[in-house]
Design a protein around this motif. Structure first.
Motif, PDB file in Angstrom:
ATOM      1  N   UNK A   1       0.816  -1.214   0.000  1.00 23.57           N
ATOM      2  CA  UNK A   1       0.000   0.000   0.000  1.00 23.57           C
ATOM      3  C   UNK A   1       0.850   1.266   0.000  1.00 23.57           C
ATOM      4  N   UNK A   2       2.116   1.172   0.423  1.00 22.37           N
ATOM      5  CA  UNK A   2       2.999   2.340   0.364  1.00 22.37           C
ATOM      6  C   UNK A   2       3.971   2.270  -0.813  1.00 22.37           C
ATOM      7  N   UNK A   3       3.891   1.218  -1.604  1.00 24.82           N
ATOM      8  CA  UNK A   3       4.798   1.061  -2.742  1.00 24.82           C
ATOM      9  C   UNK A   3       4.218   1.742  -3.986  1.00 24.82           C
ATOM     10  N   UNK A   4       5.103   2.217  -4.830  1.00 20.58           N
ATOM     11  CA  UNK A   4       4.718   2.840  -6.100  1.00 20.58           C
ATOM     12  C   UNK A   4       4.669   1.754  -7.171  1.00 20.58           C
ATOM     13  N   UNK A   5       3.477   1.218  -7.438  1.00 23.36           N
ATOM     14  CA  UNK A   5       3.314   0.095  -8.359  1.00 23.36           C
ATOM     15  C   UNK A   5       2.911   0.594  -9.739  1.00 23.36           C
ATOM     16  N   UNK A   6       3.338  -0.163 -10.758  1.00 24.32           N
ATOM     17  CA  UNK A   6       2.996   0.171 -12.143  1.00 24.32           C
ATOM     18  C   UNK A   6       2.668  -1.116 -12.892  1.00 24.32           C
ATOM     19  N   UNK A   7       1.379  -1.278 -13.234  1.00 25.27           N
ATOM     20  CA  UNK A   7       0.905  -2.449 -13.974  1.00 25.27           C
ATOM     21  C   UNK A   7       1.229  -3.746 -13.229  1.00 25.27           C
ATOM     22  N   UNK A   8       0.900  -3.773 -11.952  1.00 27.60           N
ATOM     23  CA  UNK A   8       1.148  -4.960 -11.123  1.00 27.60           C
ATOM     24  C   UNK A   8      -0.180  -5.649 -10.859  1.00 27.60           C
ATOM     25  N   UNK A   9      -0.220  -6.974 -11.102  1.00 26.69           N
ATOM     26  CA  UNK A   9      -1.414  -7.778 -10.872  1.00 26.69           C
ATOM     27  C   UNK A   9      -1.172  -8.642  -9.632  1.00 26.69           C
TER      28      UNK A   9
ATOM     29  N   UNK B   1       7.830  -8.683  -1.394  1.00 26.04           N
ATOM     30  CA  UNK B   1       7.568  -7.264  -1.689  1.00 26.04           C
ATOM     31  C   UNK B   1       8.841  -6.434  -1.523  1.00 26.04           C
ATOM     32  N   UNK B   2       9.599  -6.745  -0.481  1.00 25.74           N
ATOM     33  CA  UNK B   2      10.845  -6.006  -0.275  1.00 25.74           C
ATOM     34  C   UNK B   2      11.832  -6.266  -1.411  1.00 25.74           C
ATOM     35  N   UNK B   3      11.969  -7.550  -1.818  1.00 33.71           N
ATOM     36  CA  UNK B   3      12.901  -7.890  -2.897  1.00 33.71           C
ATOM     37  C   UNK B   3      12.467  -7.257  -4.220  1.00 33.71           C
ATOM     38  N   UNK B   4      11.148  -7.174  -4.466  1.00 32.75           N
ATOM     39  CA  UNK B   4      10.675  -6.524  -5.688  1.00 32.75           C
ATOM     40  C   UNK B   4      11.078  -5.052  -5.694  1.00 32.75           C
ATOM     41  N   UNK B   5      10.968  -4.409  -4.563  1.00 32.14           N
ATOM     42  CA  UNK B   5      11.414  -3.029  -4.466  1.00 32.14           C
ATOM     43  C   UNK B   5      12.915  -2.890  -4.674  1.00 32.14           C
ATOM     44  N   UNK B   6      13.680  -3.878  -4.194  1.00 31.34           N
ATOM     45  CA  UNK B   6      15.123  -3.836  -4.387  1.00 31.34           C
ATOM     46  C   UNK B   6      15.501  -3.973  -5.863  1.00 31.34           C
ATOM     47  N   UNK B   7      14.757  -4.776  -6.616  1.00 33.73           N
ATOM     48  CA  UNK B   7      14.997  -4.883  -8.059  1.00 33.73           C
ATOM     49  C   UNK B   7      14.745  -3.544  -8.754  1.00 33.73           C
ATOM     50  N   UNK B   8      13.706  -2.830  -8.314  1.00 30.69           N
ATOM     51  CA  UNK B   8      13.430  -1.519  -8.899  1.00 30.69           C
ATOM     52  C   UNK B   8      14.545  -0.528  -8.584  1.00 30.69           C
ATOM     53  N   UNK B   9      15.043  -0.554  -7.348  1.00 30.61           N
ATOM     54  CA  UNK B   9      16.143   0.340  -6.972  1.00 30.61           C
ATOM     55  C   UNK B   9      17.401   0.008  -7.760  1.00 30.61           C
TER      56      UNK B   9
END
Length: 394
Positions: A323-331, A351-359
């Protein structure tokens, strides 16, 4: 001409008088300041003299009152081991002299000179949570039934005890949260602590296991004594299987000490002293190894199973962690389908690892591909954990 001389003399006289009065006032102020400074320094000297005399005084022995024969004779067991019949100083209040109280003894005469205030083991005093946890029921996904049951058993009896009196029943004494690791047992306890105005006391079962005989039982006794004094209170015992395992006929000396601790816990849960405003929450990953006496009604009246989240629960948990993550086209539905058998803690890591991939890609948003990469990385790491020998984690 003479009149002018007289007037000038009068003016000079008035000026000299005012100047003298001003100087007198200044000297009087200085005198008062010096007198107060003298009194302060004399007080410091007296305090230091007393401190020196106290440091020069012989050390006192610590003892425990075992029996009171009469007003003049008291049976005391010293910390060195022997038991003596001693007298008490007239400065010691008679009403505080009672069996079990700790006292300070004169080294030469063994007379009681001071009463030692009652204190708890540092492990018990540190168990009290001063600040409320920030976790609320909204931060827990997929456990609506479990939340309802723990609120009925713990929260409502503390907030609205009159409801149970009107119905004519006693609320449950304790709640046991049983389930695999990472499914939200500790989160439930934190949420209850957040939503009640009770004192929250948290400990781990392994902290109640001690080396010497009787120390573990003493810790349990002090834990519940503190809970009664701080009532209304909630005692949360995490990993209770560390002291609540099933008792065996063949046991080592260490196992027997753990069993003594367990027996003291059983006595506190269902003993003579009531636990009116004290609620017990315990958590375990291994309910199958717990002692039958611990699980019987009257101790843990309600056993709440906290299973792995199903499909709908996984979607709810993913929504909470994103809910605090900036998602784009996520299902999130597709992610929930691919994470069958995952716990709530596992989903949080994904969720944390997905954010790390974005960073890593220098993006300020997370995509579906980031979540899929996070799932693959988590599964690979899980396979590695299974391949590593268990003794490496010991």
């Amino acid at each position: 001409m003479a009149k002018d001389l007289i007037d000038s003399d009068v003016i000079d006289y008035d000026y000299d008088r005012d100047e003298l009065l001003r100087q007198i006032r200044i000297l009087e102020d200085e005198k008062r300041y010096l007198e107060s400074e003298l009194r302060r320094l004399q007080g410091d000297i007296e305090r230091l003299r007393k401190e020196i005399n106290r440091m020069k005084s012989p050390p006192l022995l610590v003892g425990t009152i075992e029996d009171i024969i009469d007003d003049n004779r008291i049976v005391v067991r010293s910390s060195a081991g022997p038991t003596f019949i001693v007298n008490a100083s007239s400065y010691v209040p008679k009403e505080k002299i009672k069996p079990g109280a700790k006292v300070a003894l004169n080294k030469q005469t063994f007379a009681i000179v001071h009463m030692i205030p009652e204190s708890y083991d540092p492990a018990i005093t540190a168990a009290e949570i001063i600040e409320k946890p920030r976790v609320t029921y909204d931060d827990i996904g997929g456990l609506k039934k479990q939340i309802r049951e723990i609120r009925e058993a713990v929260e409502l009896p503390l907030l609205k005890p009159e409801l149970y009196k009107k119905v004519g029943i006693e609320p449950p004494k304790g709640v046991l949260l049983a389930g695999p690791p990472g499914t939200g047992k500790t989160l439930l306890a934190k949420a209850v602590a957040h939503h009640t105005h009770a004192t929250f006391i948290r400990t781990v079962g392994s902290e109640l296991v001690r080396k010497y005989i009787g120390e573990g039982a003493k810790l349990v006794r002090e834990l519940f004594d503190l809970a009664r004094k701080k009532a209304p209170s909630i005692v949360f015992i995490d990993e209770i299987d560390a002291i609540g395992a099933r008792r065996l006929d063949m046991a080592t000396s260490g196992d027997r000490e753990v069993q003594r601790t367990l027996m003291q816990l059983l006595a506190e849960l269902d003993g003579f002293e009531p636990l009116d405003n004290v609620k017990i929450i315990a958590a375990t990953n291994r309910p199958d190894i717990l002692d039958e006496a611990l699980l019987r009604p009257g101790r843990f009246d309600r056993i709440i199973q906290v299973p792995y989240p199903d499909y709908d629960a996984r979607i709810e948990i993913l929504k909470i962690h994103t809910r605090r993550m900036n998602l784009k086209d996520v299902n999130l539905e597709k992610i929930a389908k691919k994470t069958d058998g995952f716990s709530g803690a596992d989903l949080k890591v994904i969720c944390m690892e997905a954010g790390m991939f974005a960073i890593r890609d220098e993006r300020d948003y997370v995509t579906q591909e980031d979540f899929e990469n996070a799932i693959r990385k988590f599964l690979h790491a899980d396979d590695l954990r299974k391949e590593i020998p268990g003794e490496m984690f010991a």
